[in-house]
Write a protein that holds these residues in place. Structure first.
Motif, PDB file in Angstrom:
ATOM      1  N   SER A 175       8.897 -67.050 -32.623  1.00 51.96           N
ATOM      2  CA  SER A 175       8.125 -67.724 -33.669  1.00 51.96           C
ATOM      3  C   SER A 175       6.656 -67.803 -33.255  1.00 51.96           C
ATOM      4  O   SER A 175       6.296 -67.487 -32.107  1.00 51.96           O
ATOM      5  CB  SER A 175       8.679 -69.128 -33.911  1.00 51.96           C
ATOM      6  OG  SER A 175       8.596 -69.899 -32.724  1.00 51.96           O
ATOM      7  N   TYR A 215      11.847 -62.462 -36.181  1.00 50.51           N
ATOM      8  CA  TYR A 215      11.143 -62.753 -37.431  1.00 50.51           C
ATOM      9  C   TYR A 215      10.405 -61.522 -37.950  1.00 50.51           C
ATOM     10  O   TYR A 215       9.944 -60.678 -37.172  1.00 50.51           O
ATOM     11  CB  TYR A 215      10.080 -63.839 -37.226  1.00 50.51           C
ATOM     12  CG  TYR A 215      10.605 -65.199 -36.866  1.00 50.51           C
ATOM     13  CD1 TYR A 215      10.844 -66.162 -37.841  1.00 50.51           C
ATOM     14  CD2 TYR A 215      10.836 -65.549 -35.526  1.00 50.51           C
ATOM     15  CE1 TYR A 215      11.301 -67.421 -37.506  1.00 50.51           C
ATOM     16  CE2 TYR A 215      11.297 -66.808 -35.187  1.00 50.51           C
ATOM     17  CZ  TYR A 215      11.528 -67.741 -36.178  1.00 50.51           C
ATOM     18  OH  TYR A 215      11.991 -68.990 -35.841  1.00 50.51           O
ATOM     19  N   THR A 265      15.218 -65.991 -31.836  1.00 49.53           N
ATOM     20  CA  THR A 265      15.199 -65.630 -33.251  1.00 49.53           C
ATOM     21  C   THR A 265      14.203 -64.496 -33.475  1.00 49.53           C
ATOM     22  O   THR A 265      13.101 -64.515 -32.917  1.00 49.53           O
ATOM     23  CB  THR A 265      14.807 -66.842 -34.107  1.00 49.53           C
ATOM     24  OG1 THR A 265      15.683 -67.931 -33.813  1.00 49.53           O
ATOM     25  CG2 THR A 265      14.895 -66.515 -35.582  1.00 49.53           C
ATOM     26  N   THR A 272      21.060 -62.924 -40.138  1.00 50.84           N
ATOM     27  CA  THR A 272      20.770 -64.296 -40.572  1.00 50.84           C
ATOM     28  C   THR A 272      20.686 -64.458 -42.080  1.00 50.84           C
ATOM     29  O   THR A 272      20.761 -65.581 -42.581  1.00 50.84           O
ATOM     30  CB  THR A 272      19.436 -64.787 -39.983  1.00 50.84           C
ATOM     31  OG1 THR A 272      18.390 -63.901 -40.406  1.00 50.84           O
ATOM     32  CG2 THR A 272      19.489 -64.835 -38.462  1.00 50.84           C
ATOM     33  N   SER A 326       6.837 -65.657 -43.550  1.00 47.19           N
ATOM     34  CA  SER A 326       7.784 -65.274 -42.499  1.00 47.19           C
ATOM     35  C   SER A 326       9.208 -65.384 -43.015  1.00 47.19           C
ATOM     36  O   SER A 326       9.503 -66.137 -43.946  1.00 47.19           O
ATOM     37  CB  SER A 326       7.617 -66.171 -41.264  1.00 47.19           C
ATOM     38  OG  SER A 326       7.983 -67.507 -41.546  1.00 47.19           O
ATOM     39  N   ILE A 327      10.104 -64.618 -42.381  1.00 52.27           N
ATOM     40  CA  ILE A 327      11.525 -64.680 -42.680  1.00 52.27           C
ATOM     41  C   ILE A 327      12.291 -64.403 -41.397  1.00 52.27           C
ATOM     42  O   ILE A 327      11.934 -63.517 -40.622  1.00 52.27           O
ATOM     43  CB  ILE A 327      11.920 -63.672 -43.783  1.00 52.27           C
ATOM     44  CG1 ILE A 327      13.424 -63.731 -44.060  1.00 52.27           C
ATOM     45  CG2 ILE A 327      11.491 -62.256 -43.426  1.00 52.27           C
ATOM     46  CD1 ILE A 327      13.869 -62.863 -45.226  1.00 52.27           C
ATOM     47  N   ARG A 328      13.326 -65.191 -41.153  1.00 52.53           N
ATOM     48  CA  ARG A 328      14.211 -64.927 -40.018  1.00 52.53           C
ATOM     49  C   ARG A 328      15.156 -63.802 -40.400  1.00 52.53           C
ATOM     50  O   ARG A 328      15.834 -63.884 -41.429  1.00 52.53           O
ATOM     51  CB  ARG A 328      15.021 -66.166 -39.650  1.00 52.53           C
ATOM     52  CG  ARG A 328      14.190 -67.291 -39.049  1.00 52.53           C
ATOM     53  CD  ARG A 328      15.083 -68.443 -38.650  1.00 52.53           C
ATOM     54  NE  ARG A 328      15.757 -69.013 -39.816  1.00 52.53           N
ATOM     55  CZ  ARG A 328      16.642 -70.005 -39.769  1.00 52.53           C
ATOM     56  NH1 ARG A 328      16.982 -70.524 -38.601  1.00 52.53           N
ATOM     57  NH2 ARG A 328      17.204 -70.457 -40.871  1.00 52.53           N
ATOM     58  N   PHE A 357       6.919 -61.181 -40.078  1.00 56.38           N
ATOM     59  CA  PHE A 357       5.746 -61.887 -40.585  1.00 56.38           C
ATOM     60  C   PHE A 357       4.950 -60.937 -41.470  1.00 56.38           C
ATOM     61  O   PHE A 357       4.858 -59.740 -41.187  1.00 56.38           O
ATOM     62  CB  PHE A 357       4.854 -62.378 -39.442  1.00 56.38           C
ATOM     63  CG  PHE A 357       5.492 -63.414 -38.561  1.00 56.38           C
ATOM     64  CD1 PHE A 357       5.538 -64.746 -38.943  1.00 56.38           C
ATOM     65  CD2 PHE A 357       6.059 -63.053 -37.348  1.00 56.38           C
ATOM     66  CE1 PHE A 357       6.124 -65.697 -38.138  1.00 56.38           C
ATOM     67  CE2 PHE A 357       6.649 -64.003 -36.524  1.00 56.38           C
ATOM     68  CZ  PHE A 357       6.688 -65.327 -36.917  1.00 56.38           C
TER      69      PHE A 357
END
Length: 318
Positions: A96, A269, A267, A304, A114-116, A271
């Protein structure tokens, strides 16, 4: 074609000892004539998660003939710098945003979405001849800080010399940050450390040096890692008995990562600085779709955004 960003140059100095320019603006609109399935896009990707992202990009380009997405391999830190500097529209990072980076976004009112997209684990690998099969996070911390110097201290069959050698990505990588913060707990790392430029180099060094221990993302554990052994890791959070006398250990398997049993989880991500429905939006949508998440699962990471059946690990869970 022009990239529609309102740009005002603002110097931003980061504590890491370098400076760059960030651009204020409401976000970038897609290039003229671009759509979610056509146009050109460069995706800057953390090296540790290249295998699934490269396959996703290749499949997207195969499906959509007017899309031209290319991949640039870098570190999470450097990818984020390029994003904030408006040198990248879309990046994939294995962490992150830290407090310093979030301050930059707030201070200059930058648009960043952003997205996981996945969880993965950092695997500890050793030479195939190493008698050690399991380590607690405390023992791992003593190794990476140099307090445990030989494998003989951990196993009577371990090598007494030379000293344990640590292979890991450089300081700008998220793998290094995980080891520094979660394992070494902020202490200085051992002087017997070799910062590798690629995950393949970590695996190769570990495969050829019996005294070595290496750290790689579990997405790199494939055919090239047959000459190394993946260790099971444990913490005092889980025990094999009710009185807390024996730590329970877990391999970096998907189910253990998903449930949080494996201790070195992180995690992944995406972006983006892009607003609207350009190729960046189309790519992100595909990554989050069932097709993209299946590719992620097939590379050993945990999806996820979609429900995907995970393989039941062979070991019993607590």
């Amino acid at each position: 074609m022009r990239n529609h960003c309102r740009k005002i140059a603002l110097p931003i100095a980061l504590a890491a000892g370098f400076a760059f320019l960030a651009w204020t603006g409401l976000g970038c609109r897609p290039n003229e004539g671009e759509s979610p399935t056509s146009g050109s896009l460069v995706v800057y990707t953390a090296e540790s998660v290249v295998p699934p992202i490269k396959e996703i990009i290749d499949e997207f380009n195969r499906l959509y003939k007017n899309a031209h997405i290319s991949l640039v391999v870098t570190t999470s830190r450097e990818a984020i710098v390029k994003l904030l500097n408006n040198e990248a529209r879309v990046i994939v990072a294995a962490r992150s945003l830290n407090g310093e980076e979030q301050d930059v976004i707030r201070r200059y009112e930058l648009y960043v979405d952003s997205i996981r997209i996945a969880y993965d684990g950092i695997a500890a690998v050793v030479h195939s001849s190493n008698p050690v099969n399991q380590l607690s996070l405390n023992q791992l911390g003593q190794i990476v800080t140099g307090r445990l110097r030989s494998w003989r201290e951990l196993s009577p069959k371990g090598r007494p010399s030379p000293g344990i050698f640590v292979a890991i990505g450089g300081p700008n990588t998220s793998t290094y940050e995980v080891i520094k913060t979660q394992v070494a707990l902020g202490e200085l790392l051992t002087t017997r450390l070799y910062p590798c430029s690629t995950s393949s180099q970590v695996i190769e060094l570990t495969a050829h040096r019996p005294e070595a221990i290496g750290f790689v993302a579990n997405g790199w554990l494939g055919k090239d890692s047959t000459n190394v052994k993946v260790l099971e890791l444990g913490t005092e959070q889980y025990f094999t008995d009710s009185v807390g006398r024996q730590v329970k250990y877990f391999a970096p398997e998907q189910a253990h990562i998903y449930r949080g049993f494996y201790p070195l989880r992180r995690t992944i991500y995406i972006f983006s600085r892009e607003k609207g429905f350009g190729l960046g939006a189309g790519f992100i949508t595909y990554v989050a779709s069932a097709a993209g998440q299946t590719i992620i699962k097939n590379h050993g990471l945990v999806p996820t955004t979609q429900k995907v059946r995970l393989t039941r690990p062979s070991t019993e869970t607590p």
